[in-house]
Motif scaffolding. Sequence first.
Motif, PDB file in Angstrom:
ATOM      1  N   PRO A  21       0.605  -0.752   0.115  1.00 54.19           N
ATOM      2  CA  PRO A  21      -0.151  -0.149  -0.072  1.00 54.19           C
ATOM      3  C   PRO A  21       0.696   1.111  -0.054  1.00 54.19           C
ATOM      4  O   PRO A  21       0.659   2.189  -0.977  1.00 54.19           O
ATOM      5  CB  PRO A  21      -0.605   0.071   1.480  1.00 54.19           C
ATOM      6  N   ARG A  22       1.611   1.406   1.009  1.00 51.57           N
ATOM      7  CA  ARG A  22       2.689   2.141   0.317  1.00 51.57           C
ATOM      8  C   ARG A  22       3.473   2.480  -1.007  1.00 51.57           C
ATOM      9  O   ARG A  22       3.371   3.909  -1.091  1.00 51.57           O
ATOM     10  CB  ARG A  22       3.508   1.715   1.417  1.00 51.57           C
ATOM     11  N   PHE A  23       3.807   1.810  -1.328  1.00 49.51           N
ATOM     12  CA  PHE A  23       4.340   1.479  -2.598  1.00 49.51           C
ATOM     13  C   PHE A  23       3.665   2.556  -3.477  1.00 49.51           C
ATOM     14  O   PHE A  23       3.593   2.804  -4.349  1.00 49.51           O
ATOM     15  CB  PHE A  23       4.234   0.171  -2.889  1.00 49.51           C
ATOM     16  N   PHE A  30      -0.617  -1.557  -8.253  1.00 51.65           N
ATOM     17  CA  PHE A  30       0.272  -2.722  -8.960  1.00 51.65           C
ATOM     18  C   PHE A  30      -0.585  -3.709  -9.083  1.00 51.65           C
ATOM     19  O   PHE A  30      -1.709  -3.896  -8.731  1.00 51.65           O
ATOM     20  CB  PHE A  30       1.027  -3.484  -7.543  1.00 51.65           C
ATOM     21  N   THR A  31       0.606  -4.604 -10.056  1.00 50.43           N
ATOM     22  CA  THR A  31      -0.479  -6.093  -9.934  1.00 50.43           C
ATOM     23  C   THR A  31      -0.568  -7.158  -8.708  1.00 50.43           C
ATOM     24  O   THR A  31      -0.124  -6.593  -7.825  1.00 50.43           O
ATOM     25  CB  THR A  31       1.103  -7.356 -10.878  1.00 50.43           C
ATOM     26  N   ALA A  55       5.685  -7.632  -6.776  1.00 43.12           N
ATOM     27  CA  ALA A  55       4.452  -7.068  -7.264  1.00 43.12           C
ATOM     28  C   ALA A  55       5.196  -5.900  -8.214  1.00 43.12           C
ATOM     29  O   ALA A  55       6.342  -5.685  -7.984  1.00 43.12           O
ATOM     30  CB  ALA A  55       3.682  -6.507  -6.593  1.00 43.12           C
ATOM     31  N   PHE A  56       4.368  -5.234  -9.034  1.00 43.61           N
ATOM     32  CA  PHE A  56       5.206  -5.327 -10.494  1.00 43.61           C
ATOM     33  C   PHE A  56       3.611  -3.690 -10.727  1.00 43.61           C
ATOM     34  O   PHE A  56       2.716  -3.327 -10.268  1.00 43.61           O
ATOM     35  CB  PHE A  56       5.010  -5.567 -11.288  1.00 43.61           C
ATOM     36  N   GLY A  57       4.704  -2.242 -10.526  1.00 41.87           N
ATOM     37  CA  GLY A  57       3.677  -1.561 -10.705  1.00 41.87           C
ATOM     38  C   GLY A  57       4.756  -0.093 -11.771  1.00 41.87           C
ATOM     39  O   GLY A  57       5.104  -1.062 -12.357  1.00 41.87           O
ATOM     40  N   GLY A  58       4.678   0.850 -11.727  1.00 40.61           N
ATOM     41  CA  GLY A  58       5.432   2.167 -12.284  1.00 40.61           C
ATOM     42  C   GLY A  58       4.937   2.755 -12.453  1.00 40.61           C
ATOM     43  O   GLY A  58       3.731   3.787 -12.691  1.00 40.61           O
ATOM     44  N   LEU A  62       9.042   3.485 -16.471  1.00 38.34           N
ATOM     45  CA  LEU A  62       9.469   3.191 -15.568  1.00 38.34           C
ATOM     46  C   LEU A  62       9.114   2.225 -15.139  1.00 38.34           C
ATOM     47  O   LEU A  62       7.840   2.843 -13.859  1.00 38.34           O
ATOM     48  CB  LEU A  62      10.249   4.265 -14.240  1.00 38.34           C
ATOM     49  N   GLU A  63       9.225   1.336 -14.720  1.00 34.40           N
ATOM     50  CA  GLU A  63       8.440  -0.356 -13.981  1.00 34.40           C
ATOM     51  C   GLU A  63       9.304   0.047 -12.674  1.00 34.40           C
ATOM     52  O   GLU A  63       9.854  -0.273 -12.445  1.00 34.40           O
ATOM     53  CB  GLU A  63       8.819  -1.137 -14.281  1.00 34.40           C
ATOM     54  N   VAL A  64       8.364  -0.534 -11.638  1.00 35.39           N
ATOM     55  CA  VAL A  64       8.750  -0.843 -10.090  1.00 35.39           C
ATOM     56  C   VAL A  64       8.659  -2.239  -9.689  1.00 35.39           C
ATOM     57  O   VAL A  64       7.183  -2.837 -10.245  1.00 35.39           O
ATOM     58  CB  VAL A  64       7.811   0.275  -9.078  1.00 35.39           C
ATOM     59  N   GLU A  65       9.403  -3.049  -9.439  1.00 29.34           N
ATOM     60  CA  GLU A  65       9.302  -4.432  -8.999  1.00 29.34           C
ATOM     61  C   GLU A  65       9.766  -4.309  -7.239  1.00 29.34           C
ATOM     62  O   GLU A  65      10.147  -3.578  -6.081  1.00 29.34           O
ATOM     63  CB  GLU A  65      10.073  -5.493  -9.052  1.00 29.34           C
TER      64      GLU A  65
END
Length: 149
Positions: A21-23, A30-31, A55-58, A62-65
């Motif tokens: 949740p913080r990310f 996120f996935t 989990a992946f977001g971005g 730019l992807e965030v893992e």
Amino acid sequence: MKLPPITQLGFVVADIERELPRFATIYGDFTPVQRFTNVGWWYRGSSCDCALDVAFGGIGDLEVEVIQPVSGEGPHREFLERNGPGLHHFQYRTDDLEPYVAWLAGQGYECIWRMPRTGDAALAYMTRVDDPLIIELIEPSSRPPRGGP
């Protein structure tokens, strides 16, 4: 030689369900968390198996893992034990991994984690003694952005 553009920021956490949740507040959706089981990967000179919840977001391109080590040994567990949670790696995608591995070795980096080549996909984690941040090289993209393997 220079590295290609950064395509991903990878963060290691101790509890992905608590931290996601913080990310998401910072990076957006996120996935769902997925479990990846890595069998027969090479880690610091030996074959190793490990499981990771990911989990992946971005933001933009730019992807965030976000990664939680679940079982086994590997660079994510090592990082968490040595440094606590935080930014773990920058990912760079390339059409040919080996020249970058060799070039970074010449810059004082060593390859600490490799996946067995599967078809046309390859992955290497490069690190240097004086830098806890890992360079992840991936060739070609073993998965589409934000989609899992």
